[in-house]
Design a protein around this motif. Structure first.
Motif, mmCIF file in Angstrom:
data_model
loop_
_atom_site.group_PDB
_atom_site.id
_atom_site.type_symbol
_atom_site.label_atom_id
_atom_site.label_comp_id
_atom_site.label_asym_id
_atom_site.label_seq_id
_atom_site.Cartn_x
_atom_site.Cartn_y
_atom_site.Cartn_z
ATOM 1 N N THR A 1 0.938 -1.271 -0.108
ATOM 2 C CA THR A 1 -0.111 0.067 0.015
ATOM 3 C C THR A 1 0.839 1.256 -0.151
ATOM 4 O O THR A 1 0.512 2.146 -0.841
ATOM 5 C CB THR A 1 -0.894 -0.161 0.918
ATOM 6 O OG1 THR A 1 -1.761 -1.233 1.332
ATOM 7 C CG2 THR A 1 -1.662 1.356 1.291
ATOM 8 N N ALA A 2 1.938 1.373 0.747
ATOM 9 C CA ALA A 2 2.752 2.446 0.873
ATOM 10 C C ALA A 2 3.536 2.932 -0.445
ATOM 11 O O ALA A 2 3.612 3.730 -0.641
ATOM 12 C CB ALA A 2 3.964 2.115 2.040
ATOM 13 N N ASP B 1 -13.040 2.049 2.858
ATOM 14 C CA ASP B 1 -12.504 2.586 3.816
ATOM 15 C C ASP B 1 -11.091 2.054 3.974
ATOM 16 O O ASP B 1 -10.387 2.560 4.792
ATOM 17 C CB ASP B 1 -13.357 2.553 4.995
ATOM 18 C CG ASP B 1 -14.389 3.551 5.134
ATOM 19 O OD1 ASP B 1 -14.603 4.580 4.297
ATOM 20 O OD2 ASP B 1 -15.580 3.151 5.721
ATOM 21 N N SER B 2 -11.062 0.700 3.643
ATOM 22 C CA SER B 2 -9.996 0.201 3.908
ATOM 23 C C SER B 2 -9.964 -1.115 2.925
ATOM 24 O O SER B 2 -10.747 -1.234 2.178
ATOM 25 C CB SER B 2 -9.864 -0.564 5.357
ATOM 26 O OG SER B 2 -10.615 -1.547 5.433
ATOM 27 N N TRP B 3 -8.863 -2.032 3.068
ATOM 28 C CA TRP B 3 -8.597 -3.171 2.189
ATOM 29 C C TRP B 3 -9.110 -4.399 2.932
ATOM 30 O O TRP B 3 -8.780 -5.589 2.219
ATOM 31 C CB TRP B 3 -6.989 -3.252 1.714
ATOM 32 C CG TRP B 3 -6.632 -2.062 0.977
ATOM 33 C CD1 TRP B 3 -5.513 -1.123 1.449
ATOM 34 C CD2 TRP B 3 -7.022 -1.700 -0.145
ATOM 35 N NE1 TRP B 3 -5.296 -0.245 0.507
ATOM 36 C CE2 TRP B 3 -6.243 -0.620 -0.501
ATOM 37 C CE3 TRP B 3 -7.741 -2.234 -1.169
ATOM 38 C CZ2 TRP B 3 -6.220 0.447 -1.726
ATOM 39 C CZ3 TRP B 3 -7.882 -1.422 -2.606
ATOM 40 C CH2 TRP B 3 -7.257 -0.273 -2.672
ATOM 41 N N ARG B 4 -9.928 -4.282 3.724
ATOM 42 C CA ARG B 4 -10.239 -5.347 4.819
ATOM 43 C C ARG B 4 -11.298 -6.289 3.810
ATOM 44 O O ARG B 4 -11.337 -7.509 3.960
ATOM 45 C CB ARG B 4 -10.691 -5.074 5.922
ATOM 46 C CG ARG B 4 -9.466 -4.634 7.050
ATOM 47 C CD ARG B 4 -10.251 -4.754 8.371
ATOM 48 N NE ARG B 4 -11.272 -3.652 8.574
ATOM 49 C CZ ARG B 4 -11.361 -2.476 8.648
ATOM 50 N NH1 ARG B 4 -10.000 -1.745 9.085
ATOM 51 N NH2 ARG B 4 -12.161 -1.645 8.897
ATOM 52 N N PRO C 1 -4.015 1.194 -7.246
ATOM 53 C CA PRO C 1 -5.325 1.408 -6.635
ATOM 54 C C PRO C 1 -5.080 2.061 -5.230
ATOM 55 O O PRO C 1 -4.005 2.056 -4.564
ATOM 56 C CB PRO C 1 -5.641 -0.100 -6.369
ATOM 57 C CG PRO C 1 -4.481 -0.669 -6.314
ATOM 58 C CD PRO C 1 -3.571 -0.095 -7.214
ATOM 59 N N VAL C 2 -5.997 3.153 -5.112
ATOM 60 C CA VAL C 2 -5.716 3.942 -3.842
ATOM 61 C C VAL C 2 -7.129 4.263 -3.306
ATOM 62 O O VAL C 2 -7.972 4.408 -4.121
ATOM 63 C CB VAL C 2 -5.339 5.454 -4.306
ATOM 64 C CG1 VAL C 2 -5.206 6.535 -3.335
ATOM 65 C CG2 VAL C 2 -3.883 5.225 -4.920
ATOM 66 N N LEU C 3 -7.289 4.013 -1.734
ATOM 67 C CA LEU C 3 -8.517 4.129 -1.075
ATOM 68 C C LEU C 3 -9.209 5.549 -1.446
ATOM 69 O O LEU C 3 -8.091 6.614 -1.626
ATOM 70 C CB LEU C 3 -8.385 4.072 0.289
ATOM 71 C CG LEU C 3 -8.173 2.443 0.494
ATOM 72 C CD1 LEU C 3 -7.783 2.027 2.036
ATOM 73 C CD2 LEU C 3 -9.316 1.572 0.170
ATOM 74 N N ARG C 4 -10.105 5.975 -1.293
ATOM 75 C CA ARG C 4 -10.819 7.334 -1.406
ATOM 76 C C ARG C 4 -10.024 8.114 -0.582
ATOM 77 O O ARG C 4 -9.807 9.279 -0.704
ATOM 78 C CB ARG C 4 -12.309 7.237 -1.171
ATOM 79 C CG ARG C 4 -12.894 8.488 -0.918
ATOM 80 C CD ARG C 4 -12.796 9.508 -2.139
ATOM 81 N NE ARG C 4 -13.564 9.146 -3.367
ATOM 82 C CZ ARG C 4 -13.404 9.863 -4.519
ATOM 83 N NH1 ARG C 4 -12.501 10.790 -4.651
ATOM 84 N NH2 ARG C 4 -14.051 9.173 -5.480
ATOM 85 N N LYS C 5 -10.018 7.618 0.696
ATOM 86 C CA LYS C 5 -9.375 8.538 1.831
ATOM 87 C C LYS C 5 -8.048 8.796 1.429
ATOM 88 O O LYS C 5 -7.411 9.999 1.815
ATOM 89 C CB LYS C 5 -9.603 8.086 3.339
ATOM 90 C CG LYS C 5 -8.612 6.568 3.403
ATOM 91 C CD LYS C 5 -8.833 6.126 4.921
ATOM 92 C CE LYS C 5 -8.107 4.737 4.903
ATOM 93 N NZ LYS C 5 -6.865 4.662 5.059
#
Lengths: 303, 311
Positions: free
Chosen positions: B77-78, B102-105, B123-127
């Protein structure tokens, strides 16, 4: 507490030093002195007072300051009097003489010529004189006479040799820890290089804001008027999915060869003759969309 | 939802053919390559990069370097966030796909993430995307950072290849932004996101990640290829948290001196390992087989506890 007991850690403070044997205390003090020398050297080497060979070289300057401190020299005198060769701080012969004389010992040169230097030394408080001589024959026998400095200035080199020898003879205790002088090291066959002030590598000057702003202007053009529409938000370029899609459509439409593909894209975009498409990656996103639409229409006129 | 690069690249002048051959194969590369795809650049395993050099040196080792070279690293993710940040500021790089989660869970988020990877996107989460756009806006608002990455002044993501004549080792680097040639020294910027933009904190990060090695690696590539007579490397450091402060930082001469020594050391290790095709791990004497390593505690630790035992 017996000697082999583990000492309890004392609270911070001078009292804990008392548990350390004398020899270890000496080490601690030396380490503190070394740290102080390094901190001092860091400041000195950036100033115009530091000799050229120590500029921006705090490690070497600290070594010289420490070596000088052992024979009673001040930090500045140490920097002026020592050279660092292969990481070893070595004094010049004249420095040895100064150290010895400062302790009340005497050194006298009776005769000096390019062929022979002779003289005497007497330890402080002693009545006995110690004689010493250095001749060019002696230097020749040791293979020194053909060396560059010996050919250029034999008398100076003879005096240097005489000085370091007589200093060791009458005041070894004062100069203990100084195995060789600079002149002796340079006479060695494996002397690494001629001692000379090494110009420090020019430290990169800090980049200034003006330099960054100035660098933004092309050298041969006048500064452009600021344009709010230009800057960090130019036109968006072709995306990877667009590239993939574009090439699939070109293949399907029968434009298989790279040259033919580029020619077709140039034609679709109506590019002038001098500005053909050289690579699909040079297209903007809008141009890519236009090409994809046109190719899709070619393949399926009803779309 | 897919988000494109907000600011985009300068029009790509292409002085060298950007299609030098298949990844990891073909003839030896030398020169300046614009628009070289990521996979092609990283596939040039016949050359040593800054990140490779870092892996060869402690706390890395040749065995780690070889594994990294020969295997595809799983995305983290980083890294994705870092890539997306570069795309947003530099205008080049893989497409960003925003995942509305909200997360990759959740399974759904993980599936979308994989689909993005499969499509060559990041891929990047909205937040996270909100954070990245804030950081990118901060760069654009910073007078120096904005100028350093202004597409009018250079080209983003340029790949450089050259041979180190002394060792015969091929070197490569991919600079974030290559300024156009001009009179005077070249100021080569590098974009970094960080917990803090505080220069002192950055100094620690520079030590941890050998940024001084990167600085000299890229400077030497640029001068070695004749793109500039003198190069100054500056880091544009952007904090990851609001208000997304920006610092422009230059490492001092001492740092670069150490960096140059590290570079030389890495080149020598690489040359030897390549020549003998041996890639040792942490064994103190690789020729002697597996051994126990005797280590000292760090100096600060020893110093702190030096009074805990008697002399």
């Amino acid at each position: 507490m017996v000697n082999n007991e583990i000492a309890l850690r004392a609270v911070n403070g001078p009292a804990e030093i008392a548990h350390i044997p004398e020899a270890a205390q000496g080490l601690v003090e030396w380490a503190m002195a070394a740290q102080a020398a390094y901190e001092l050297a860091q400041r000195l080497v950036t100033t115009s007072f530091a000799p050229a060979q120590y500029k921006q070289r705090p490690d070497e300057a600290a070594a010289a300051i420490l070596a000088g401190a052992e024979v009673g020299l001040s930090p500045m005198a140490s920097l002026r009097s020592f050279d660092v060769i292969q990481g070893v701080a070595a004094p010049r012969a004249i420095t040895l003489r100064a150290i010895v004389q400062s302790l009340g010992h005497e050194i006298v040169i009776d005769e000096a010529s390019p062929e022979r230097v002779a003289g005497r030394g007497r330890r402080n408080g002693s009545k006995e004189w110690q004689g010493c001589e250095w001749t060019i024959e002696r230097a020749r026998a040791l293979g020194l006479a053909n060396k560059e400095q010996w050919k250029k200035q034999p008398q100076t080199m003879l005096i240097a040799r005489f000085t370091s020898e007589i200093a060791r003879l009458i005041a070894a205790d004062a100069i203990l820890g100084i195995p060789y002088t600079v002149e002796e090291i340079m006479d060695s066959d494996d002397a690494p290089y001629v001692v000379k002030p090494r110009p420090p590598k020019a430290a990169p000057q800090r980049v200034t804001a003006a330099e960054i702003i100035g660098a933004a202007q092309p050298a041969d053009q006048p500064p452009a008027e600021p344009d709010p529409t230009v800057g960090m938000q130019p036109e968006r370029m072709i995306t990877r999915p667009q590239i993939t899609k574009l090439h699939i459509l070109l293949d399907e439409a029968g434009f298989g060869e790279r040259d033919v593909k580029l020619e077709k894209l140039t034609e679709i975009l109506g590019r002038p003759e001098g500005n053909p498409v050289l690579s699909s990656k040079d297209l903007t996103a809008a141009e890519a969309s236009a090409c994809i639409e046109e190719l899709a229409r070619l393949l399926d006129p009803s779309s | 939802m897919t988000a494109g690069a907000m600011p985009a690249t300068a029009t790509g002048t292409t002085p060298v053919d950007p299609t030098p051959g298949p990844a990891g194969a073909g003839t030896e590369l030398t020169g300046t390559y614009y628009g070289m795809p990521d996979e092609m650049y990283h596939g040039r395993t016949d050359s040593l990069s800054y990140s490779g050099a870092k892996l060869l040196l402690p706390p890395g080792c040749p065995a780690l370097f070889k594994w990294d070279r020969d295997n595809v690293r799983p995305s983290k993710t980083a890294w994705d966030i870092g890539h997306a940040f570069h795309t947003l500021v530099l205008g080049v790089g893989a497409e960003i796909t925003i995942i509305e989660a909200d997360s990759w869970r959740t399974k759904a988020a993980q599936t979308e993430r994989q689909e993005a990877y499969d499509a060559g996107a990041v891929p990047v989460l909205r937040k996270d995307y909100g954070q990245l756009t804030g950081m990118a806006a901060s760069v654009r608002a910073h007078p120096l950072a904005c100028t350093l990455f202004d597409p009018a002044n250079g080209t983003p993501e340029v790949s450089l290849f050259m041979r180190d004549d002394a060792s015969g080792v091929n070197l490569r680097g991919r600079v974030d932004f290559l300024p156009h040639s001009r009179d005077g020294r070249m100021i080569l910027p590098d974009l970094k996101s960080s917990i803090s933009a505080d220069p002192e904190s950055f100094a620690k990060a520079a030590a941890n990640y050998s940024y001084n090695l990167q600085s000299v690696f890229y400077q030497d590539l640029v001068t070695g290829l004749g793109l500039a007579d003198e190069v100054v490397f500056v880091f544009v450091v952007v904090a990851k948290d609001p208000p997304y402060l920006v610092s422009v930082i230059q490492l001092d001469e001492e740092a670069e001196r150490i960096g140059r020594a590290l570079k030389q050391q890495a080149i020598e290790i690489y040359a030897e390992c390549t020549a003998t095709d041996t890639w040792p791990s942490y064994d103190p004497d690789p020729a002697g087989g597996p051994q126990v390593s005797l280590v000292q505690m760090p100096r600060w630790y020893t110093r702190t506890h030096s009074q805990d035992y008697s002399w």
